[in-house]
Design a protein around this motif. Structure first.
Motif, PDB file in Angstrom:
ATOM      1  N   TRP A 112      29.353  46.029  43.966  1.00  7.18           N
ATOM      2  CA  TRP A 112      29.946  44.703  44.198  1.00  7.18           C
ATOM      3  C   TRP A 112      31.262  44.601  43.432  1.00  7.18           C
ATOM      4  N   ILE A 113      31.255  45.073  42.198  1.00  8.17           N
ATOM      5  CA  ILE A 113      32.477  45.057  41.384  1.00  8.17           C
ATOM      6  C   ILE A 113      33.548  45.940  42.024  1.00  8.17           C
ATOM      7  N   ASP A 114      33.186  47.182  42.359  1.00 11.98           N
ATOM      8  CA  ASP A 114      34.152  48.134  42.915  1.00 11.98           C
ATOM      9  C   ASP A 114      34.787  47.612  44.204  1.00 11.98           C
ATOM     10  N   ARG A 115      33.959  47.006  45.074  1.00 11.91           N
ATOM     11  CA  ARG A 115      34.417  46.680  46.419  1.00 11.91           C
ATOM     12  C   ARG A 115      35.056  45.290  46.510  1.00 11.91           C
ATOM     13  N   VAL A 116      34.417  44.316  45.844  1.00 10.66           N
ATOM     14  CA  VAL A 116      34.878  42.926  45.982  1.00 10.66           C
ATOM     15  C   VAL A 116      36.142  42.692  45.160  1.00 10.66           C
ATOM     16  N   CYS A 117      36.174  43.282  43.968  1.00  7.59           N
ATOM     17  CA  CYS A 117      37.272  42.972  43.046  1.00  7.59           C
ATOM     18  C   CYS A 117      38.440  43.907  43.317  1.00  7.59           C
ATOM     19  N   ALA A 118      39.016  43.714  44.462  1.00  2.95           N
ATOM     20  CA  ALA A 118      40.006  44.643  45.003  1.00  2.95           C
ATOM     21  C   ALA A 118      41.391  44.394  44.420  1.00  2.95           C
ATOM     22  N   TYR A 119      42.143  45.478  44.377  1.00  2.00           N
ATOM     23  CA  TYR A 119      43.559  45.453  44.022  1.00  2.00           C
ATOM     24  C   TYR A 119      44.304  44.585  45.043  1.00  2.00           C
ATOM     25  N   GLY A 120      45.121  43.668  44.522  1.00  2.00           N
ATOM     26  CA  GLY A 120      45.846  42.773  45.415  1.00  2.00           C
ATOM     27  C   GLY A 120      45.107  41.475  45.687  1.00  2.00           C
ATOM     28  N   VAL A 121      43.814  41.446  45.324  1.00  4.27           N
ATOM     29  CA  VAL A 121      43.009  40.239  45.515  1.00  4.27           C
ATOM     30  C   VAL A 121      42.613  39.651  44.164  1.00  4.27           C
ATOM     31  N   THR A 122      42.133  40.515  43.263  1.00  5.22           N
ATOM     32  CA  THR A 122      41.658  40.025  41.962  1.00  5.22           C
ATOM     33  C   THR A 122      42.528  40.500  40.807  1.00  5.22           C
ATOM     34  N   TYR A 123      43.392  41.446  41.067  1.00  4.95           N
ATOM     35  CA  TYR A 123      44.305  41.921  40.019  1.00  4.95           C
ATOM     36  C   TYR A 123      45.467  42.642  40.680  1.00  4.95           C
ATOM     37  N   ALA A 124      46.516  42.830  39.900  1.00  8.73           N
ATOM     38  CA  ALA A 124      47.671  43.612  40.342  1.00  8.73           C
ATOM     39  C   ALA A 124      48.303  44.194  39.089  1.00  8.73           C
ATOM     40  N   ASP A 125      49.352  44.940  39.255  1.00 10.58           N
ATOM     41  CA  ASP A 125      50.000  45.543  38.083  1.00 10.58           C
ATOM     42  C   ASP A 125      50.460  44.459  37.117  1.00 10.58           C
ATOM     43  N   ASP A 214      32.900  21.589  28.370  1.00  7.66           N
ATOM     44  CA  ASP A 214      34.299  21.656  27.916  1.00  7.66           C
ATOM     45  C   ASP A 214      35.108  22.723  28.636  1.00  7.66           C
ATOM     46  N   LEU A 215      34.856  22.859  29.909  1.00  4.65           N
ATOM     47  CA  LEU A 215      35.704  23.781  30.685  1.00  4.65           C
ATOM     48  C   LEU A 215      36.552  22.951  31.634  1.00  4.65           C
ATOM     49  N   PRO A 216      37.857  22.811  31.344  1.00  6.77           N
ATOM     50  CA  PRO A 216      38.713  22.079  32.283  1.00  6.77           C
ATOM     51  C   PRO A 216      38.772  22.861  33.593  1.00  6.77           C
ATOM     52  N   PRO A 217      38.675  22.172  34.748  1.00  2.00           N
ATOM     53  CA  PRO A 217      38.749  22.895  36.015  1.00  2.00           C
ATOM     54  C   PRO A 217      40.039  23.724  36.072  1.00  2.00           C
ATOM     55  N   PRO A 218      39.902  25.038  36.257  1.00  2.00           N
ATOM     56  CA  PRO A 218      41.094  25.891  36.257  1.00  2.00           C
ATOM     57  C   PRO A 218      41.867  25.765  37.565  1.00  2.00           C
ATOM     58  N   PRO A 219      43.161  26.127  37.540  1.00  2.00           N
ATOM     59  CA  PRO A 219      43.932  26.155  38.792  1.00  2.00           C
ATOM     60  C   PRO A 219      43.369  27.235  39.705  1.00  2.00           C
ATOM     61  N   PRO A 220      43.639  27.126  41.015  1.00  2.00           N
ATOM     62  CA  PRO A 220      43.114  28.134  41.946  1.00  2.00           C
ATOM     63  C   PRO A 220      43.627  29.528  41.595  1.00  2.00           C
ATOM     64  N   VAL A 221      42.817  30.519  41.910  1.00  2.00           N
ATOM     65  CA  VAL A 221      43.268  31.911  41.802  1.00  2.00           C
ATOM     66  C   VAL A 221      44.367  32.108  42.841  1.00  2.00           C
ATOM     67  N   PRO A 222      45.476  32.750  42.474  1.00  2.00           N
ATOM     68  CA  PRO A 222      46.542  32.969  43.447  1.00  2.00           C
ATOM     69  C   PRO A 222      46.046  33.745  44.668  1.00  2.00           C
ATOM     70  N   THR A 223      46.619  33.450  45.797  1.00  2.00           N
ATOM     71  CA  THR A 223      46.307  34.211  47.018  1.00  2.00           C
ATOM     72  C   THR A 223      46.991  35.577  46.938  1.00  2.00           C
ATOM     73  N   PRO A 224      46.570  36.520  47.784  1.00  2.00           N
ATOM     74  CA  PRO A 224      47.245  37.825  47.791  1.00  2.00           C
ATOM     75  C   PRO A 224      48.758  37.715  47.952  1.00  2.00           C
ATOM     76  N   ALA A 228      51.590  38.866  45.182  1.00  2.00           N
ATOM     77  CA  ALA A 228      52.708  39.775  45.480  1.00  2.00           C
ATOM     78  C   ALA A 228      54.017  39.197  44.964  1.00  2.00           C
ATOM     79  N   GLU A 229      54.207  37.874  45.160  1.00  2.00           N
ATOM     80  CA  GLU A 229      55.420  37.248  44.640  1.00  2.00           C
ATOM     81  C   GLU A 229      55.450  37.278  43.118  1.00  2.00           C
ATOM     82  N   LEU A 230      54.281  37.064  42.542  1.00  2.00           N
ATOM     83  CA  LEU A 230      54.138  36.992  41.089  1.00  2.00           C
ATOM     84  C   LEU A 230      54.552  38.287  40.410  1.00  2.00           C
ATOM     85  N   VAL A 231      54.070  39.391  40.933  1.00  2.00           N
ATOM     86  CA  VAL A 231      54.312  40.666  40.235  1.00  2.00           C
ATOM     87  C   VAL A 231      55.533  41.394  40.773  1.00  2.00           C
TER      88      VAL A 231
END
Lengths: 240, 240
Positions: A112-125, A214-224, A228-231
């Protein structure tokens, strides 16, 4: 808040399942929302690779991160993975519930970790740890072990539990940006009597309440595309 | 000597495959025997559970170790698992060849560990570390990483490679009794130029020669029935 519990145990009557249900009930009792990914019930396929993608970027040579990046932008992950990515993105709190097998998560959860947490979806450089895309979110491992607490010490042979869990807690959860709270560990799970089980369930309910506090609702995770714009374009192509 | 290389990479043209082939060629060049378990080519199913068994001891409640023990004695593992257990039992040297995904082995390899290395076949109560059933044998991890050497330090964020590999090296290989030699690590594998690749392949051939050097052929791994005699009936039933 939204809580996602990922459960990786082959038996529905197991203590792992009971812990999962206790967490869900506690979340809902407090007026929050819970989702469960019961990986064995879903018959989640564990091996990451070609089967992750409805369309292949390069049919001749399979490079996993390149395929993940292409699928992130084209929306061509297979439905089983896309659905889990959606769950993960909307979760403010992530709980991984599993028995410790050979010092780590069962293969179905590693998959589940390997497949779901994909490059470009959950992390990038460059989006790791403090710059992780899931910052502002909380995560906790809830594990059952065969070994006693003594085993999980330097003298006991296995080493302290945080050392054992380092790859999952640090190279996965903290890498994504999660605030990783101390793991919930039920030691010697196979030999617990009913009173000890009840005590562990109570303690887990308390830990679940603490996760929500005490967890403030976080902002949405960026879309793919936002990622791409971010990095920047250059960083992306250098990796693939 | 017999060497088993377990390869966990989805692409046959990958550097991981090249490393696997280099080790096999070196083993054979020196007059020893090599077997390969190419898990993706075999489409090895990764999720441990009910599918491991041709016959179920308890159809109502699935307890993994109890089922493994029963299958060990009755010979009722499914053929895909029994075949791997045979390979593992006859190997004097074990090499696990994989890309480091999220700080650990890909799910397909974790599944090989979870399913093949069954209770009653590869370990039992009290047969751990110095008393492990695979003592006298040698094992080595050969991993490729995306990260640079600097990343695998405390300052670099991931922690030293031995800390990252602790669960696999210590709670799995050393637990079974293997002499675990230092891991072979190819850092930044995706960005290697041909000269660096050649250097890593040479270094891996040298490591393979070292694995084979000065290893007296170990006695056979005990059979499940011998294991049962070894640890005694009482210890067995207490666990299950």
């Amino acid at each position: 808040l939204n809580v996602l519990v990922v459960l990786a145990h082959p038996e529905r009557g197991s203590f792992n399942s009971a812990l999962c249900e206790a967490a869900v009930a506690e979340v809902e009792r407090l007026g929050h929302r819970a989702e469960v990914s019961d990986l064995y019930a879903m018959r989640f396929a564990a091996a990451g690779g070609r089967d992750d993608f409805a369309v292949r970027r390069d049919p001749d040579h399979f490079h996993y991160q390149s395929e993940q990046l292409a699928a992130a932008h084209a929306g061509t992950f297979v439905p089983a993975i896309a659905a889990e990515q959606d769950k993960l993105r909307r979760a403010d709190i992530l709980i991984l519930q599993f028995p410790l097998w050979w010092g780590g998560p069962p293969a179905i959860l590693k998959g589940w970790i390997d497949r779901v947490c994909a490059y470009g979806v959950t992390y990038a450089d460059g989006t790791r740890f403090d710059a992780g895309l899931f910052r502002g979110r909380r995560a906790m491992l809830s594990v059952t072990t065969g070994g006693t607490p003594h085993r999980f010490s330097d003298a006991g042979g296995y080493g302290p539990i945080d050392k054992v869990l380092w790859p999952v807690q640090h190279l996965f959860l903290a890498y994504l940006g999660y605030e990783v709270v101390a793991p919930q560990v039920c030691y010697g799970a196979a030999r617990l009597d009913p009173i000890e089980r009840a005590r562990y369930l109570d303690s887990f309910r308390q830990r679940t309440r603490n996760l929500l506090a005490d967890l403030p609702p976080p902002p949405p995770v960026p879309t793919p595309h936002e990622i791409a714009e971010l990095v920047g374009e250059r960083d992306w192509t250098s990796k693939v």
